[in-house]
Design a protein around this motif. Structure first.
Motif, PDB file in Angstrom:
ATOM      1  N   ALA A  45       0.853  -1.190   0.000  1.00 54.10           N
ATOM      2  CA  ALA A  45       0.000   0.000   0.000  1.00 54.10           C
ATOM      3  C   ALA A  45       0.886   1.235   0.000  1.00 54.10           C
ATOM      4  N   ASP A  46       0.535   2.223  -0.797  1.00 57.74           N
ATOM      5  CA  ASP A  46       1.270   3.491  -0.831  1.00 57.74           C
ATOM      6  C   ASP A  46       0.314   4.654  -1.023  1.00 57.74           C
ATOM      7  N   MET A  47       0.610   5.748  -0.325  1.00 56.85           N
ATOM      8  CA  MET A  47      -0.207   6.953  -0.470  1.00 56.85           C
ATOM      9  C   MET A  47       0.469   7.924  -1.432  1.00 56.85           C
ATOM     10  N   ASP A  51       0.847  18.084  -2.411  1.00 56.19           N
ATOM     11  CA  ASP A  51       1.857  18.944  -1.775  1.00 56.19           C
ATOM     12  C   ASP A  51       2.860  18.179  -0.907  1.00 56.19           C
ATOM     13  N   VAL A  52       2.750  16.846  -0.881  1.00 58.59           N
ATOM     14  CA  VAL A  52       3.766  16.007  -0.241  1.00 58.59           C
ATOM     15  C   VAL A  52       4.459  15.174  -1.312  1.00 58.59           C
ATOM     16  N   HIS A  53       3.633  14.566  -2.181  1.00 61.47           N
ATOM     17  CA  HIS A  53       4.171  13.756  -3.281  1.00 61.47           C
ATOM     18  C   HIS A  53       4.011  14.438  -4.639  1.00 61.47           C
ATOM     19  N   PHE A  54       3.070  15.329  -4.753  1.00 56.35           N
ATOM     20  CA  PHE A  54       2.842  15.992  -6.053  1.00 56.35           C
ATOM     21  C   PHE A  54       2.214  17.358  -5.825  1.00 56.35           C
ATOM     22  N   ARG A  55       2.315  18.211  -6.843  1.00 50.24           N
ATOM     23  CA  ARG A  55       1.595  19.485  -6.813  1.00 50.24           C
ATOM     24  C   ARG A  55       0.713  19.582  -8.046  1.00 50.24           C
ATOM     25  N   ARG A  56      -0.467  20.156  -7.857  1.00 51.46           N
ATOM     26  CA  ARG A  56      -1.363  20.301  -9.005  1.00 51.46           C
ATOM     27  C   ARG A  56      -0.829  21.312 -10.013  1.00 51.46           C
ATOM     28  N   GLY A 168      14.407  16.269 -11.552  1.00 50.45           N
ATOM     29  CA  GLY A 168      13.121  16.677 -12.141  1.00 50.45           C
ATOM     30  C   GLY A 168      12.289  17.442 -11.136  1.00 50.45           C
ATOM     31  N   LEU A 169      12.230  16.939  -9.904  1.00 50.31           N
ATOM     32  CA  LEU A 169      11.467  17.619  -8.853  1.00 50.31           C
ATOM     33  C   LEU A 169      12.031  19.024  -8.616  1.00 50.31           C
ATOM     34  N   SER A 170      13.361  19.120  -8.524  1.00 52.80           N
ATOM     35  CA  SER A 170      13.971  20.435  -8.270  1.00 52.80           C
ATOM     36  C   SER A 170      13.673  21.405  -9.403  1.00 52.80           C
ATOM     37  N   VAL A 215      13.676   1.440  -5.434  1.00 51.18           N
ATOM     38  CA  VAL A 215      14.300   2.588  -4.759  1.00 51.18           C
ATOM     39  C   VAL A 215      13.319   3.756  -4.784  1.00 51.18           C
ATOM     40  N   SER A 216      12.701   4.051  -3.629  1.00 48.11           N
ATOM     41  CA  SER A 216      11.747   5.163  -3.602  1.00 48.11           C
ATOM     42  C   SER A 216      12.289   6.360  -2.826  1.00 48.11           C
ATOM     43  N   ASP A 217      13.053   6.110  -1.789  1.00 47.62           N
ATOM     44  CA  ASP A 217      13.525   7.223  -0.946  1.00 47.62           C
ATOM     45  C   ASP A 217      14.945   7.666  -1.288  1.00 47.62           C
ATOM     46  N   GLY A 218      15.519   7.130  -2.348  1.00 46.66           N
ATOM     47  CA  GLY A 218      16.896   7.464  -2.720  1.00 46.66           C
ATOM     48  C   GLY A 218      17.846   6.392  -2.207  1.00 46.66           C
ATOM     49  N   GLY A 266      15.798   9.923  -4.907  1.00 44.61           N
ATOM     50  CA  GLY A 266      14.440  10.103  -4.374  1.00 44.61           C
ATOM     51  C   GLY A 266      13.451   9.918  -5.488  1.00 44.61           C
ATOM     52  N   GLU A 267      12.490   9.022  -5.274  1.00 47.70           N
ATOM     53  CA  GLU A 267      11.448   8.726  -6.268  1.00 47.70           C
ATOM     54  C   GLU A 267      12.025   8.221  -7.596  1.00 47.70           C
ATOM     55  N   ASP A 268      13.134   7.485  -7.496  1.00 49.51           N
ATOM     56  CA  ASP A 268      13.716   6.916  -8.713  1.00 49.51           C
ATOM     57  C   ASP A 268      12.836   5.804  -9.279  1.00 49.51           C
ATOM     58  N   GLY A 313      19.008  10.855   2.521  1.00 46.54           N
ATOM     59  CA  GLY A 313      17.919  10.673   1.561  1.00 46.54           C
ATOM     60  C   GLY A 313      16.611  11.172   2.148  1.00 46.54           C
ATOM     61  N   PHE A 314      15.506  10.748   1.564  1.00 50.27           N
ATOM     62  CA  PHE A 314      14.196  11.287   1.964  1.00 50.27           C
ATOM     63  C   PHE A 314      13.599  10.550   3.153  1.00 50.27           C
ATOM     64  N   ASP A 315      13.036  11.315   4.098  1.00 47.67           N
ATOM     65  CA  ASP A 315      12.284  10.737   5.211  1.00 47.67           C
ATOM     66  C   ASP A 315      11.108  11.679   5.487  1.00 47.67           C
ATOM     67  N   HIS A 316       9.869  11.123   5.496  1.00 43.82           N
ATOM     68  CA  HIS A 316       8.689  11.986   5.683  1.00 43.82           C
ATOM     69  C   HIS A 316       8.755  12.806   6.966  1.00 43.82           C
ATOM     70  N   PHE A 317       9.390  12.238   8.002  1.00 46.75           N
ATOM     71  CA  PHE A 317       9.388  12.929   9.283  1.00 46.75           C
ATOM     72  C   PHE A 317      10.772  13.446   9.667  1.00 46.75           C
TER      73      PHE A 317
HETATM   74  C1  TPP Z   1       5.920  18.781  -3.419  1.00 42.88           C
HETATM   75  C2  TPP Z   1       6.939  17.686  -3.170  1.00 42.88           C
HETATM   76  N1  TPP Z   1       7.829  17.807  -2.165  1.00 42.88           N
HETATM   77  C3  TPP Z   1       8.722  16.828  -1.933  1.00 42.88           C
HETATM   78  C4  TPP Z   1       8.753  15.711  -2.725  1.00 42.88           C
HETATM   79  C5  TPP Z   1       9.803  14.658  -2.485  1.00 42.88           C
HETATM   80  N2  TPP Z   1       9.285  13.380  -2.000  1.00 42.88           N
HETATM   81  C6  TPP Z   1       8.050  13.182  -1.545  1.00 42.88           C
HETATM   82  S1  TPP Z   1       7.759  11.587  -1.116  1.00 42.88           S
HETATM   83  C7  TPP Z   1       9.353  11.128  -1.518  1.00 42.88           C
HETATM   84  C8  TPP Z   1       9.868   9.721  -1.324  1.00 42.88           C
HETATM   85  C9  TPP Z   1       8.974   8.634  -1.819  1.00 42.88           C
HETATM   86  O1  TPP Z   1       7.695   8.623  -1.207  1.00 42.88           O
HETATM   87  P1  TPP Z   1       7.313   7.660   0.000  1.00 42.88           P
HETATM   88  O2  TPP Z   1       5.942   8.024   0.461  1.00 42.88           O
HETATM   89  O3  TPP Z   1       8.381   7.661   1.052  1.00 42.88           O
HETATM   90  O4  TPP Z   1       7.294   6.284  -0.771  1.00 42.88           O
HETATM   91  P2  TPP Z   1       7.603   4.827  -0.209  1.00 42.88           P
HETATM   92  O5  TPP Z   1       9.015   4.827   0.291  1.00 42.88           O
HETATM   93  O6  TPP Z   1       6.596   4.578   0.876  1.00 42.88           O
HETATM   94  O7  TPP Z   1       7.402   3.954  -1.408  1.00 42.88           O
HETATM   95  C10 TPP Z   1      10.063  12.231  -1.978  1.00 42.88           C
HETATM   96  C11 TPP Z   1      11.481  12.196  -2.410  1.00 42.88           C
HETATM   97  C12 TPP Z   1       7.795  15.637  -3.762  1.00 42.88           C
HETATM   98  N3  TPP Z   1       7.706  14.588  -4.594  1.00 42.88           N
HETATM   99  N4  TPP Z   1       6.922  16.642  -3.981  1.00 42.88           N
END
Ligand code: TPP
Ligand code: ADP
Ligand code: MG
Length: 329
Positions: A45-47, A51-56, A168-170, A215-218, A266-268, A313-317
């Protein structure tokens, strides 16, 4: 308005997702779906949250639908498995237009159709932002490919670019059209990651491939998770093996060597695997684009040219994701 009622949104879903499938004796429309499980299953399961994972502002509705599903496909690929179906929980603000809803659902349906995936059910709720939460399950042909199954001396490899989606995100966060033209593959990698399901299943057929993950968090975050406690990685990837857009972006905007930018990533949604040392020849034959990252060592940490790397790398918290600060902005 599609979101004037739950029923109108469900009618939109019915237009895009068939409600019959060989693995689904009972589909959407009752308290539960009824599934026919063919074998041992894996489930993830993944959310995917606004504004955390995407922007409109820079994701089209179709991109949102695509990537929300793709990141779940990526976890199934990380097990060396084949996806079988999914459930969709959607939170929306209620202010989304018909066109927006249709775009999101159609972007997701196109990818689901590619993999013959039934949407078995889900839930809808109003909420403060758009969020797509997907649960997906799958099965494997032979075995599931796990994390923490490496031995010292094993070779670590990647299929797919690392570091590109972070660039790409940057670029997208900078809201500068000219940069999007300069880094088109980075932008595409962030908006539309390609998921290597077939390659993942092929890897499962090779005994000498010991483990796999997506590899999702880098890599800096995910390599230690992959090799497990007590083990580390000696990296021997070189800058010439890093995507040129990553090298250029790293030099100009992050002040980092390309390899370090690639390791941050991150998000590779690339595949990270471990193989017995003798497997390199046939893996290269099967996957000519394979990237040899390094080897597993018996001390924790990630080492580059003998020095321990201290990149986060990336950590939500964890601390804020430094998209705007890494170049001193
Ligand atoms: C607006 C915005 N800010 C920051 C990020 C960077 N970002 C958000 S989630 C994430 C890592 C992957 O997501 P995660 O929910 O940790 O996935 P999982 O490891 O659970 O598969 C990254 C690098 C983004 N994609 N968009
Ligand atoms: N809210 C939760 N409840 C139960 N298990 C969770 C929760 N969040 C994460 N996990 C589990 O923790 C592990 C790591 O999660 P995560 O880092 O999101 O993995 P991935 O990168 O594969 O999506 C997974 O096995 C996941 O199922
Ligand atoms: Mg997750």
């Amino acid at each position: 308005m599609t979101l004037r009622s739950e029923d109108s949104f469900l009618a939109l879903i019915d237009r895009y997702f068939p409600n019959t499938h060989a693995h689904m004796p009972l589909g959407r429309g009752d308290d539960c779906a009824v599934l026919r499980a063919p074998d041992w299953m894996c489930l993830t399961a993944d959310m995917f949250v606004e504004d955390v994972h995407f922007r409109r502002t820079y994701f089209s509705p179709e991109d949102i639908g695509y990537k929300a599903l793709a990141v779940n496909l990526s976890d199934i690929a990380g097990m060396g498995a084949r996806p079988l179906g999914f459930a969709l929980n959607l939170m929306a603000t209620g202010r989304e237009s018909d066109e927006f809803c249709e775009g999101l659902v159609s972007g997701m349906a196109d990818l689901a159709r590619e993999h013959d995936l039934p949407l078995v059910g889900g839930d809808l709720s109003r909420g403060p932002a758009l969020a797509v939460a997907i649960t997906m399950w799958g099965k494997s042909q032979k075995r599931f490919l796990l994390r923490r199954n490496c031995q010292p001396g094993d070779l670590l490899f990647c299929l797919g670019d690392v570091g590109l989606a972070r660039c790409g995100l940057s670029v997208l966060e900078r809201d500068d059209e000219s940069l999007r033209w300069r880094f088109p593959e980075a932008v595409e990698a962030h908006l539309r990651p390609q998921i290597r399901l077939e390659q993942a299943q092929t890897l499962g057929e090779f005994e000498q491939v010991r483990g796999l993950m997506d590899v999702s968090d880098g890599l800096m975050q995910d390599l230690p998770r992959f090799v497990g406690p007590g083990f580390g990685v000696e990296v021997f990837m070189s800058e010439s093996e890093v995507h040129p857009e990553v090298v250029e972006f790293a030099r100009e905007f992050a002040g980092l060597p390309g390899v370090e930018q690639a390791l941050l990533g991150g998000e590779d949604y690339a595949l990270l695997g471990a193989a017995a040392p003798g497997a390199s020849h046939f893996l290269e034959r099967e996957f000519p684009e394979i990237l040899w990252l390094g080897k597993v060592v018996e001390r924790s940490g990630i080492y580059l040219d003998g020095a321990r790397l201290d990149l986060k790398g990336f950590d939500h918290f964890g601390a804020d994701f430094p998209e705007h600060s890494e170049d001193g902005e």
